[in-house]
Scaffold this motif. Structure first.
Motif, mmCIF file in Angstrom:
data_model
loop_
_atom_site.group_PDB
_atom_site.id
_atom_site.type_symbol
_atom_site.label_atom_id
_atom_site.label_comp_id
_atom_site.label_asym_id
_atom_site.label_seq_id
_atom_site.Cartn_x
_atom_site.Cartn_y
_atom_site.Cartn_z
ATOM 1 N N ARG A 95 0.825 -1.203 0.000
ATOM 2 C CA ARG A 95 0.000 0.000 0.000
ATOM 3 C C ARG A 95 0.866 1.262 0.000
ATOM 4 N NH1 ARG A 95 -2.206 -3.077 3.947
ATOM 5 N NH2 ARG A 95 -1.612 -1.633 5.613
ATOM 6 N N GLU A 96 0.291 2.346 -0.442
ATOM 7 C CA GLU A 96 1.018 3.603 -0.618
ATOM 8 C C GLU A 96 1.652 4.111 0.671
ATOM 9 O OE1 GLU A 96 2.520 7.192 -2.259
ATOM 10 O OE2 GLU A 96 2.005 5.227 -3.106
ATOM 11 N N GLU A 97 0.984 3.893 1.819
ATOM 12 C CA GLU A 97 1.541 4.416 3.069
ATOM 13 C C GLU A 97 2.902 3.794 3.411
ATOM 14 O OE1 GLU A 97 -1.918 1.681 4.600
ATOM 15 O OE2 GLU A 97 -1.501 2.936 2.839
ATOM 16 N N PHE A 98 3.136 2.577 2.944
ATOM 17 C CA PHE A 98 4.435 1.949 3.189
ATOM 18 C C PHE A 98 5.526 2.654 2.380
ATOM 19 C CE2 PHE A 98 1.587 -1.340 4.650
ATOM 20 C CZ PHE A 98 2.225 -1.798 5.787
ATOM 21 N N ARG A 99 5.214 2.999 1.145
ATOM 22 C CA ARG A 99 6.193 3.711 0.317
ATOM 23 C C ARG A 99 6.502 5.076 0.915
ATOM 24 N NH1 ARG A 99 6.768 7.453 -3.265
ATOM 25 N NH2 ARG A 99 4.566 8.022 -3.198
ATOM 26 N N GLN A 100 5.469 5.766 1.381
ATOM 27 C CA GLN A 100 5.660 7.105 1.940
ATOM 28 C C GLN A 100 6.491 7.066 3.225
ATOM 29 O OE1 GLN A 100 1.709 8.689 2.388
ATOM 30 N NE2 GLN A 100 1.423 9.020 0.201
ATOM 31 N N LEU A 101 6.170 6.131 4.119
ATOM 32 C CA LEU A 101 6.895 6.058 5.379
ATOM 33 C C LEU A 101 8.327 5.588 5.200
ATOM 34 C CD1 LEU A 101 4.170 4.718 7.831
ATOM 35 C CD2 LEU A 101 5.472 6.829 8.082
ATOM 36 N N ARG A 102 8.555 4.781 4.185
ATOM 37 C CA ARG A 102 9.905 4.277 3.926
ATOM 38 C C ARG A 102 10.891 5.434 3.737
ATOM 39 N NH1 ARG A 102 12.891 -0.006 1.672
ATOM 40 N NH2 ARG A 102 14.522 0.726 0.268
ATOM 41 N N GLU A 103 10.414 6.529 3.146
ATOM 42 C CA GLU A 103 11.278 7.673 2.878
ATOM 43 C C GLU A 103 11.794 8.316 4.167
ATOM 44 O OE1 GLU A 103 8.954 10.244 0.449
ATOM 45 O OE2 GLU A 103 8.839 8.830 -1.237
ATOM 46 N N GLN A 104 11.111 8.046 5.286
ATOM 47 C CA GLN A 104 11.500 8.644 6.568
ATOM 48 C C GLN A 104 12.304 7.676 7.452
ATOM 49 O OE1 GLN A 104 7.857 10.051 8.444
ATOM 50 N NE2 GLN A 104 6.933 10.390 6.439
ATOM 51 N N ILE A 105 12.485 6.458 6.969
ATOM 52 C CA ILE A 105 13.084 5.406 7.790
ATOM 53 C C ILE A 105 14.608 5.487 7.801
ATOM 54 C CG2 ILE A 105 13.465 2.894 7.905
ATOM 55 C CD1 ILE A 105 10.776 3.716 8.982
ATOM 56 N N THR A 106 15.172 5.297 8.985
ATOM 57 C CA THR A 106 16.604 5.062 9.097
ATOM 58 C C THR A 106 16.780 3.655 9.682
ATOM 59 O OG1 THR A 106 16.622 6.075 11.296
ATOM 60 C CG2 THR A 106 17.198 7.483 9.425
ATOM 61 N N PRO A 107 17.845 2.946 9.336
ATOM 62 C CA PRO A 107 18.026 1.577 9.848
ATOM 63 C C PRO A 107 18.019 1.538 11.367
ATOM 64 C CG PRO A 107 19.581 2.041 8.087
ATOM 65 C CD PRO A 107 18.922 3.351 8.417
ATOM 66 N N ARG A 108 17.402 0.493 11.924
ATOM 67 C CA ARG A 108 17.407 0.316 13.374
ATOM 68 C C ARG A 108 18.811 -0.065 13.829
ATOM 69 N NH1 ARG A 108 13.086 0.457 10.766
ATOM 70 N NH2 ARG A 108 11.027 0.274 11.724
ATOM 71 N N THR A 109 19.192 0.440 14.973
ATOM 72 C CA THR A 109 20.528 0.133 15.483
ATOM 73 C C THR A 109 20.490 -0.413 16.904
ATOM 74 O OG1 THR A 109 20.767 2.418 16.239
ATOM 75 C CG2 THR A 109 21.645 1.887 14.061
ATOM 76 N N GLY A 110 19.311 -0.418 17.545
ATOM 77 C CA GLY A 110 19.213 -0.879 18.921
ATOM 78 C C GLY A 110 19.704 0.188 19.874
ATOM 79 N N PRO A 111 19.484 0.052 21.174
ATOM 80 C CA PRO A 111 18.744 -1.051 21.779
ATOM 81 C C PRO A 111 17.256 -0.982 21.460
ATOM 82 C CG PRO A 111 19.168 0.631 23.416
ATOM 83 C CD PRO A 111 19.904 1.056 22.175
ATOM 84 N N VAL A 112 16.564 -2.084 21.713
ATOM 85 C CA VAL A 112 15.138 -2.172 21.416
ATOM 86 C C VAL A 112 14.337 -1.441 22.497
ATOM 87 C CG1 VAL A 112 13.189 -3.746 21.134
ATOM 88 C CG2 VAL A 112 15.431 -4.353 20.204
ATOM 89 N N LYS A 113 13.590 -0.445 22.058
ATOM 90 C CA LYS A 113 12.741 0.304 22.988
ATOM 91 C C LYS A 113 11.251 0.138 22.687
ATOM 92 C CE LYS A 113 16.248 3.858 23.822
ATOM 93 N NZ LYS A 113 16.574 5.307 23.705
ATOM 94 N N ARG A 114 10.967 -0.263 21.458
ATOM 95 C CA ARG A 114 9.562 -0.409 21.070
ATOM 96 C C ARG A 114 9.401 -1.680 20.246
ATOM 97 N NH1 ARG A 114 5.601 4.536 19.976
ATOM 98 N NH2 ARG A 114 3.728 3.361 19.447
ATOM 99 N N MET A 115 8.429 -2.510 20.633
ATOM 100 C CA MET A 115 8.200 -3.785 19.953
ATOM 101 C C MET A 115 6.797 -3.866 19.384
ATOM 102 S SD MET A 115 10.262 -6.842 21.761
ATOM 103 C CE MET A 115 9.809 -7.792 20.310
ATOM 104 N N LEU A 116 6.673 -4.641 18.315
ATOM 105 C CA LEU A 116 5.387 -4.868 17.669
ATOM 106 C C LEU A 116 5.115 -6.364 17.612
ATOM 107 C CD1 LEU A 116 2.948 -3.831 15.946
ATOM 108 C CD2 LEU A 116 4.417 -4.149 13.949
ATOM 109 N N VAL A 117 3.919 -6.764 18.019
ATOM 110 C CA VAL A 117 3.492 -8.162 17.938
ATOM 111 C C VAL A 117 2.335 -8.245 16.954
ATOM 112 C CG1 VAL A 117 2.480 -10.118 19.178
ATOM 113 C CG2 VAL A 117 4.184 -8.661 20.313
ATOM 114 N N PHE A 118 2.487 -9.057 15.908
ATOM 115 C CA PHE A 118 1.410 -9.212 14.925
ATOM 116 C C PHE A 118 1.547 -10.554 14.225
ATOM 117 C CE2 PHE A 118 -0.169 -8.404 10.470
ATOM 118 C CZ PHE A 118 -1.514 -8.463 10.800
ATOM 119 N N PHE A 119 0.535 -11.395 14.387
ATOM 120 C CA PHE A 119 0.531 -12.722 13.781
ATOM 121 C C PHE A 119 -0.587 -12.881 12.757
ATOM 122 C CE2 PHE A 119 3.191 -13.719 17.410
ATOM 123 C CZ PHE A 119 4.091 -14.635 16.885
#
Length: 199
Positions: free
Chosen positions: A14-38
């Motif tokens: 979906r388009e929102e993934f393309r738009q948000l990707r432009e703002q993303i920087t690679p994760r480097t840790g430590p982990v402060k926020r987690m997502l659970v989705f199955f």
């Protein structure tokens, strides 16, 4: 006689993934926020095991977002468990891309969400919830985009807790994030449309 467009380059997101990707920087840790989705259904209630595993870690600095579908067979139980542990439960959310973009690490299945997570550089501890997910999970794990821990029905709460602890400050976080971003660039729809226009 068919022309095949296979692989992550043609992931239809979906388009929102393309738009948000432009703002993303690679994760480097430590982990402060987690997502659970199955997935929206999660008939085997893997979500509950993941909640318990994260609760067992006992990190008060960890923000946890849990996503389920409105028809989840154990919705009441999950909402109650999230409330008990101060996790945030999202039911049938339309903010999936946003939640993935905010997270540092995910726990989930190797379904279609795999390509969404990769697109946003979100490392994931992956368990297969169906036979057709096993090879995808293995391939993504070999490439380094996810950590495949096996078939979910065989995964204990303790095992999940251990995997999260190991990943928490690991160099793997950055490597997986970079790998995901490289695999899925969110231009799959554009590539397919360009071909269709020439037909």
């Amino acid at each position: 006689h068919c022309q095949l467009f296979l692989g992550p380059r043609y992931a239809l997101l979906r388009e929102e993934f393309r738009q948000l990707r432009e703002q993303i920087t690679p994760r480097t840790g430590p982990v402060k926020r987690m997502l659970v989705f199955f997935g929206g259904v999660d008939a085997d209630n893997c979500t509950a095991r993941a909640i318990e595993a994260l609760a067992n870690i006992g990190s008060h600095d960890l923000h946890v977002d849990v996503v389920i579908g409105s028809q989840h067979p154990h919705r009441d139980q999950i909402e109650s468990a999230c409330a008990d542990h101060d996790f945030v439960c999202h039911v049938q959310t339309d903010r999936m891309a946003e939640l993935m973009a905010y997270a540092d690490l995910a726990i989930g299945a190797a379904g279609a969400a795999s390509w969404e997570r990769c697109c946003l550089g979100l490392p994931c501890i992956v368990g297969a919830v169906a036979q057709n997910q096993i090879q995808v999970a293995k391939d993504l794990s070999i490439l380094g985009a996810v950590k495949f821990i096996g078939v979910m029905e065989d995964i204990t709460v303790q095992k999940l807790s251990e995997e999260v602890k190991q990943a928490h400050y690991s160099d793997w976080i950055k490597k997986a994030s970079l790998c995901g971003l490289e695999l899925v660039d969110a231009e799959g729809i554009t590539r397919v449309v360009l071909v269709m226009e020439k037909i």
